[in-house]
Design a protein around this motif. Structure first.
Motif, PDB file in Angstrom:
ATOM      1  N   PRO A 138       0.828  -1.214   0.000  1.00 30.88           N
ATOM      2  CA  PRO A 138       0.000   0.000   0.000  1.00 30.88           C
ATOM      3  C   PRO A 138       0.864   1.266   0.000  1.00 30.88           C
ATOM      4  N   ALA A 139       0.316   2.335  -0.539  1.00 27.18           N
ATOM      5  CA  ALA A 139       1.061   3.598  -0.636  1.00 27.18           C
ATOM      6  C   ALA A 139       1.552   4.071   0.728  1.00 27.18           C
ATOM      7  N   ALA A 140       0.715   3.925   1.755  1.00 22.17           N
ATOM      8  CA  ALA A 140       1.100   4.386   3.093  1.00 22.17           C
ATOM      9  C   ALA A 140       2.335   3.644   3.602  1.00 22.17           C
ATOM     10  N   MET A 141       2.407   2.355   3.295  1.00 23.50           N
ATOM     11  CA  MET A 141       3.549   1.556   3.734  1.00 23.50           C
ATOM     12  C   MET A 141       4.807   1.967   2.969  1.00 23.50           C
ATOM     13  N   ARG A 142       4.661   2.248   1.670  1.00 26.77           N
ATOM     14  CA  ARG A 142       5.820   2.674   0.886  1.00 26.77           C
ATOM     15  C   ARG A 142       6.336   4.021   1.381  1.00 26.77           C
ATOM     16  N   GLU A 143       5.407   4.915   1.704  1.00 23.41           N
ATOM     17  CA  GLU A 143       5.819   6.230   2.204  1.00 23.41           C
ATOM     18  C   GLU A 143       6.509   6.112   3.554  1.00 23.41           C
ATOM     19  N   GLU A 144       6.001   5.214   4.385  1.00 23.12           N
ATOM     20  CA  GLU A 144       6.571   5.019   5.727  1.00 23.12           C
ATOM     21  C   GLU A 144       8.046   4.631   5.648  1.00 23.12           C
ATOM     22  N   PHE A 145       8.396   3.801   4.651  1.00 20.80           N
ATOM     23  CA  PHE A 145       9.776   3.323   4.526  1.00 20.80           C
ATOM     24  C   PHE A 145      10.508   3.973   3.354  1.00 20.80           C
ATOM     25  N   ASP A 146       9.886   4.992   2.760  1.00 23.16           N
ATOM     26  CA  ASP A 146      10.490   5.744   1.663  1.00 23.16           C
ATOM     27  C   ASP A 146      10.920   4.818   0.526  1.00 23.16           C
ATOM     28  N   LEU A 147       9.967   4.022   0.041  1.00 19.96           N
ATOM     29  CA  LEU A 147      10.250   3.028  -0.994  1.00 19.96           C
ATOM     30  C   LEU A 147       9.641   3.447  -2.327  1.00 19.96           C
ATOM     31  N   PRO A 148      10.351   3.227  -3.435  1.00 20.92           N
ATOM     32  CA  PRO A 148       9.754   3.503  -4.749  1.00 20.92           C
ATOM     33  C   PRO A 148       8.712   2.433  -5.096  1.00 20.92           C
ATOM     34  N   GLU A 149       7.939   2.690  -6.144  1.00 25.61           N
ATOM     35  CA  GLU A 149       6.975   1.687  -6.601  1.00 25.61           C
ATOM     36  C   GLU A 149       7.720   0.486  -7.186  1.00 25.61           C
ATOM     37  N   TRP A 150       7.027  -0.662  -7.205  1.00 22.03           N
ATOM     38  CA  TRP A 150       7.664  -1.919  -7.633  1.00 22.03           C
ATOM     39  C   TRP A 150       8.125  -1.826  -9.082  1.00 22.03           C
ATOM     40  N   ARG A 151       7.249  -1.308  -9.956  1.00 18.83           N
ATOM     41  CA  ARG A 151       7.581  -1.216 -11.390  1.00 18.83           C
ATOM     42  C   ARG A 151       8.773  -0.277 -11.607  1.00 18.83           C
ATOM     43  N   GLU A 152       8.748   0.839 -10.924  1.00 18.31           N
ATOM     44  CA  GLU A 152       9.844   1.809 -11.043  1.00 18.31           C
ATOM     45  C   GLU A 152      11.158   1.192 -10.574  1.00 18.31           C
ATOM     46  N   ALA A 153      11.110   0.461  -9.447  1.00 16.07           N
ATOM     47  CA  ALA A 153      12.325  -0.156  -8.915  1.00 16.07           C
ATOM     48  C   ALA A 153      12.896  -1.154  -9.911  1.00 16.07           C
ATOM     49  N   LEU A 154      12.042  -1.969 -10.513  1.00 12.77           N
ATOM     50  CA  LEU A 154      12.502  -2.955 -11.494  1.00 12.77           C
ATOM     51  C   LEU A 154      13.185  -2.282 -12.685  1.00 12.77           C
ATOM     52  N   LEU A 155      12.525  -1.262 -13.230  1.00 10.20           N
ATOM     53  CA  LEU A 155      13.071  -0.599 -14.418  1.00 10.20           C
ATOM     54  C   LEU A 155      14.382   0.116 -14.122  1.00 10.20           C
ATOM     55  N   VAL A 156      14.484   0.701 -12.949  1.00 10.81           N
ATOM     56  CA  VAL A 156      15.734   1.376 -12.581  1.00 10.81           C
ATOM     57  C   VAL A 156      16.875   0.364 -12.504  1.00 10.81           C
ATOM     58  N   LEU A 157      16.596  -0.834 -11.956  1.00 14.62           N
ATOM     59  CA  LEU A 157      17.655  -1.825 -11.798  1.00 14.62           C
ATOM     60  C   LEU A 157      18.052  -2.464 -13.132  1.00 14.62           C
ATOM     61  N   HIS A 158      17.098  -2.599 -14.056  1.00 14.86           N
ATOM     62  CA  HIS A 158      17.438  -3.167 -15.363  1.00 14.86           C
ATOM     63  C   HIS A 158      17.991  -2.115 -16.323  1.00 14.86           C
ATOM     64  N   ARG A 159      17.513  -0.874 -16.188  1.00 13.98           N
ATOM     65  CA  ARG A 159      17.928   0.193 -17.108  1.00 13.98           C
ATOM     66  C   ARG A 159      18.291   1.457 -16.327  1.00 13.98           C
ATOM     67  N   PRO A 160      19.367   1.417 -15.549  1.00  9.49           N
ATOM     68  CA  PRO A 160      19.715   2.593 -14.741  1.00  9.49           C
ATOM     69  C   PRO A 160      20.007   3.789 -15.629  1.00  9.49           C
ATOM     70  N   PRO A 161      19.470   4.953 -15.311  1.00  4.77           N
ATOM     71  CA  PRO A 161      19.781   6.155 -16.104  1.00  4.77           C
ATOM     72  C   PRO A 161      21.249   6.541 -15.939  1.00  4.77           C
TER      73      PRO A 161
END
Length: 705
Positions: free
Chosen positions: A187-210
């Motif tokens: 849930p968004a509240a849980m991601r905000e609590e731990f300052d986590l990016p969204e799952w899709r964003e995290a995957l794409l960053v790790l496969h295609r780092p800018p």
């Protein structure tokens, strides 16, 4: 809290263009069966091809991309075929590209003046910096070759599949990523609590780092995208184990509430008093056994801390209540040590102790099976206890020693021997391999953990030294002197040489036995005044037992052995341990072997004999062994050096094989993971289901073992 059920990632890799049955089979052999498996096949590292570095600015050990023109080409055959290509650029500097494996056509393509773009790690050479086997492209003068827009991922290899093909398949799978709403579980509240990016964003960053990604953070595993996936994976494993624990607890168990008459009689007969730690752990076990839910307790204790007597006193709770106890150990040598101890303690109390192992055959086996079926109070054995034909009348307590050495199915099978309707036996698991806290919080989250963290009084500290094998004669002289004073010694031989044969089933044990045999013959010649014994894993059980009995009686001065003596061997008069080729063993095994001495009142020593040159890892291991005898400190260092997979053993199916998480690196996340698991178990069962399905899958069913 609630979580959507993902489905897009469940599609087979065969749905990707160009993936036929043969390629799908290769991928499946590496656990890559679905699109999600490809999404989570993350890069090992990244190569930065977004910029060009002038040759003059190259630094040794820092991978970089350069472009220049061929200035000279040289083929040599001094020791083996070699191709050297010198390239230069506008910075008026030269770089050498060196190839040991090349084709004639490849060498011919490097013509003087040809434009080359290459990537690799520069290192000092005879004539300045060079790159060995760079990746490269030959460019035409009129070609405007664009630089990469993102860092290039380097993926873990898949046998039989080229790196470019694998990268193409992963890229195709990523193009099938649905919108984040269909993927996100937290849930968004849980991601905000731990300052986590969204799952899709995290995957794409790790496969295609800018290009501006923090390469240092990615390399060290502390990038927010890695943290997001690691936390979710740890959370899924935690939830899986807790689910299994709840399922088992729902089964119920036979409450064992004895008056304590037998335990009091045994304690009175012991030639020693229990330590405070032993009493504390025993009280906890007794409280567990009194419940109508099955006990699931792991008792860890350093070598010599007295786990066996605690197990015997726990067993008496079941015996006094008219129930049966089964103790299973991974080797016949260790099982026989338990058998001898239990018989010495329990038979004077008129308690029947039955022995069942692979070597028990014919009439003796039939008799043992009949006594077990008839209700024999205590049964001690190896994995033979879980074979067909072994039936208990009323099995209420299962004790498993050194449980990480068993396959998951074996532990489940022994538990199932005592299942009656919805009731299962209580389970007591013991290990002399101290478990690091981070491992206990993850791989053993389905068990209550107790530690016997106090050694019995009178134990003397063990002095540990590490010496080069060139000083072997000094060691032999020390053994001669120690044995002349009436003491005994071990000489442990590890596998000295690897060969092609050692890859064959059983070959390693054979070569190890041959190495021990050679050492036995050498020492017998060097020490003719001593009685030298030999024990290794390829001897018949009766031979091993006969040798160990003679050693315990003092009839053998020096015992040459393989690592078969690692656990369960207790000879108080043995005060010297020599481990040959100690650099070949892990910390846990070295600590276990060292624990065979220091069990009496005599000052003991452990000599770690090594061959040079030593690797950095071997140096660290030997340094730790010299610095401490604290098994818990050693276990933490072992986890740091080797990782959880080796520490637990590969047969811990589904528990230690994390895809993203690293128990050493991600240890700071564990308190948050446990708190989140508490909340999810209470508030959102559907979210727990989805997380377990994504990360653990079918492995979850093994976790109750």
């Amino acid at each position: 809290m609630s979580g959507p059920q993902p489905s897009a990632g469940d599609a087979s890799v065969a749905t990707l263009r160009g993936v036929g049955p043969q390629l799908a089979e290769k991928l499946a052999a590496h656990g890559l069966r679905t699109l999600q498996d490809l999404w989570l096949h993350l890069p090992l590292r990244y190569e930065d091809r977004t910029t060009l570095t002038p040759i003059r600015q190259l630094l040794p050990g820092m991978p970089a991309q350069v472009e220049g023109r061929v200035e000279a080409v040289e083929r040599g055959f001094r020791y083996r075929p070699m191709l050297r290509v010198a390239i230069g650029d506008d910075s008026q500097s030269t770089l050498v590209l060196r190839f040991f494996h090349f084709r004639a056509a490849q060498a011919a393509s490097f013509r003087v003046g040809k434009r080359v773009r290459c990537f690799g790690e520069p290192r000092p050479g005879q004539h300045g910096l060079e790159i060995v086997h760079p990746s490269y492209r030959l460019l035409d003068d009129d070609t405007d070759a664009a630089l990469s827009a993102s860092l290039d991922p380097v993926y873990p290899a898949v046998e039989g599949l080229g790196a470019a093909t694998l990268a193409r398949l992963i890229d195709a799978a990523l193009q099938r990523l649905p919108p984040n709403d269909a993927l996100e579980l937290l849930p968004a509240a849980m991601r905000e609590e731990f300052d986590l990016p969204e799952w899709r964003e995290a995957l794409l960053v790790l496969h295609r780092p800018p290009p501006d990604a923090d390469i240092a953070a990615l390399r060290e595993g502390r990038h927010p995208a890695q943290r997001r996936l690691a936390l979710e994976e740890l959370l899924a494993h935690q939830l899986s184990l807790r689910r299994q624990r709840l399922a088992l607890k729902r089964n119920g168990a036979q409450p064992l509430r004895p008056r304590g008459r037998l335990a009091a009689m045994l304690e009175k007969s012991l030639p020693f008093r229990l330590t405070g730690a032993q009493r504390r752990v025993l009280d906890t076990i007794r409280a567990d056994l009194a419940q109508a839910q099955p006990m699931l307790r792991l008792v860890q204790g350093d070598v010599g801390s007295g786990k066996t007597v605690v197990a015997a006193l726990a067993a008496l709770a079941a015996v006094e209540c008219g129930a049966q106890v089964a103790l299973m150990a991974p080797t016949e040598l260790l099982a026989e040590q338990h058998l001898n101890a239990f018989r010495a303690w329990l038979e004077p109390l008129r308690i029947e102790v039955v022995w069942l192992a692979g070597k028990v055959k014919g009439r003796a086996r039939s008799d043992a099976l009949a006594r077990i079926a008839g209700g024999a109070a205590v049964v001690v054995g190896t994995h033979a206890l879980v074979q067909d034909g072994v039936a208990f009348r009323n099995l209420a307590l299962v004790i498993v020693d050194e449980q990480h050495r068993f396959g998951v199915h074996q532990r489940l099978a022994l538990r199932d021997k005592g299942q009656e309707g919805s009731k299962v036996p209580h389970q007591l698991v013991m290990t002399a391999t101290p478990i690091p806290r981070t491992l206990a919080m993850t791989a053993y989250a389905d068990l209550d953990v107790s530690a016997i963290d106090e050694l019995p009084p009178g134990r003397t500290p063990i002095q540990t030294v590490a010496i080069n094998t060139q000083r072997r004669d000094e060691v032999v002289a020390r053994i001669r002197a120690a044995c002349a004073e009436g003491r005994q010694a071990y000489w442990v031989n590890t596998l000295i040489e690897q060969s092609e044969e050692s890859d064959r089933p059983g070959a390693g044990a054979r070569i190890e036995a041959q190495a021990a045999q050679t050492t036995f013959e050498q020492l017998s010649r060097q020490l003719p005044e001593l009685r030298v014994g030999l024990i290794h894993g390829r001897m018949k059980p009766a031979e091993k037992q006969s040798t160990m009995t003679a050693f315990k009686r003092g009839e053998i001065h020096l015992l040459v052995a393989t690592t078969v003596i690692e656990v369960g061997v207790d000879v108080p008069n043995a005060s010297m341990m020599l481990i040959e080729n100690a650099e070949r063993l892990g910390l846990a095994q070295l600590h276990q072997l060292r624990g065979r001495v220091g069990r009496g009142a005599t000052a003991s020593s452990c000599v770690l004999m090594y061959q040079t040159p030593l690797s950095q890892l071997a140096r660290e291991r030997l340094a730790v062994m010299r610095e401490t005898t604290d098994g818990f400190r050693i276990a933490e260092k072992d986890l740091e050096l080797r990782g959880p997979g080796e520490l637990l053993g590969t047969r811990q199916t589904g528990l230690a094989t994390f895809r993203i998480a690293d128990l050493v690196r991600d240890a700071p996340l564990l308190p948050s993971v446990q708190a989140l698991a508490d909340r999810i178990m209470t508030d959102s069962p559907a979210l727990a289901d989805a997380l377990i399905a994504r990360w653990v899958g079918s492995a979850a069913r093994f976790a109750s073992a």
